[in-house]
Scaffold this motif. Structure first.
Motif: not given
Length: 300
Positions: A1-27
């Motif tokens: 089983m593969e496991v995926g992460l959907n980034l849709l809306g994840a900027e809300a976790l970082y006060d709307g900063r989409i660049r922080s979502v790139l850090d999430l993706a890298a992690e």
């Protein structure tokens, strides 16, 4: 089983900063997540949006930021090394096939061959009107669109005639890194739709509302692949898992894991989670990633 992460809306976790979502993706990539995906809408009319909320429980506000998915994933490609990159459902028929093929080939080159993309036809006629694309016969045009992309992803010259467009002796570079870019269709379960998948696509990205008949649908999809002379074991089936909540309304991770394992047992090859559906804050993202990666122990 593969496991995926959907980034849709994840900027809300970082006060709307989409660049922080790139850090999430890298992690997530470093942690061992198999797929990083997002969603797609070009925009809405207020009437279409309110109707969708009323009739389908659409959970995204009218002012929700829908970042253009290929652009976002290109940035994700630059900060990741191993996870596949995809869109849960890219509304492919809003885009001219030659442009779509170029965008996906470029993303595959940037990611060194990590694209696995879900496609669909959407539900909102206003998006088609706004882009000058026809809303009628969009399911058959979807099949044509992927067939045209497949032609453009082969060594040139390419030639294809579709509804409202054609090309011949056409040379388009770069080609994708992968010999065959995996394409999944986000269609409702029916023989007609599954035959379309078996003809030109590689799998199915499943709408949560279609999970009630999931085991029967997987069996039919496998049958359609066999009828087309394709290996039914090669099908990629992607399921978005909604968190299970206990009686108090809190997310129950153990029950959610059981649900993911159940879908996997019934044929899902990829289970995808969207962090904002878990009611977490940014300081709990790492623990969620650890839990997600832990599910991969169920991988055969």
């Amino acid at each position: 089983m593969e496991v995926g992460l959907n980034l849709l809306g994840a900027e809300a976790l970082y006060d709307g900063r989409i660049r922080s979502v790139l850090d999430l993706a890298a992690e997530a990539d470093r942690a061992g997540i198999d797929l990083i995906s997002t969603g797609d809408h070009l925009g809405f009319t207020a009437d279409a949006h309110s109707e969708r909320v009323a009739t389908h429980g659409f959970m995204f506000a009218l002012d929700h930021p829908w970042f253009e998915p290929i652009s976002l994933l290109s940035s994700v490609a630059a900060v990741t090394r191993r996870a596949r990159l995809g869109v849960s459902v890219l509304i492919a028929t809003l885009r001219p096939p030659v442009l779509l093929a170029k965008q996906i080939a470029t993303l595959d080159a940037l990611s060194d061959g990590r694209v696995a993309i879900g496609m669909g036809v959407g539900w909102q006629e206003a998006e088609y009107t706004a882009t000058g694309m026809p809303f009628d016969a969009r399911f058959s045009r979807m099949e044509q669109t992927v067939a045209a992309c497949r032609e453009l992803w082969k060594p040139p010259p390419a030639a294809f005639t579709g509804r409202g467009y054609s090309f011949e002796d056409f040379h388009s570079y770069p080609l994708p890194v992968q010999p065959r870019v995996p394409v999944l269709f986000g269609f409702g379960p029916s023989r007609r739709n599954f035959e379309r998948i078996a003809r030109v696509a590689d799998g199915w990205t499943v709408n949560p509302t279609d999970m009630t008949t999931f085991p029967e649908s997987v069996a039919l999809l496998r049958q359609c692949f066999s009828e087309q002379g394709r290996d039914p074991e090669s099908i990629r089936i992607q399921v978005s898992v909604t968190p299970v909540r206990d009686r108090s309304g809190e997310v129950d991770l153990s029950a959610t894991a059981d649900r993911a394992r159940e879908w996997h047992a019934h044929g899902a090859t990829v289970v995808v989670f969207r962090p904002t559906a878990f009611d977490i804050t940014s300081d709990r993202v790492q623990s969620l990633l650890d839990w997600m990666v832990g599910l991969e122990e169920d991988r055969p």
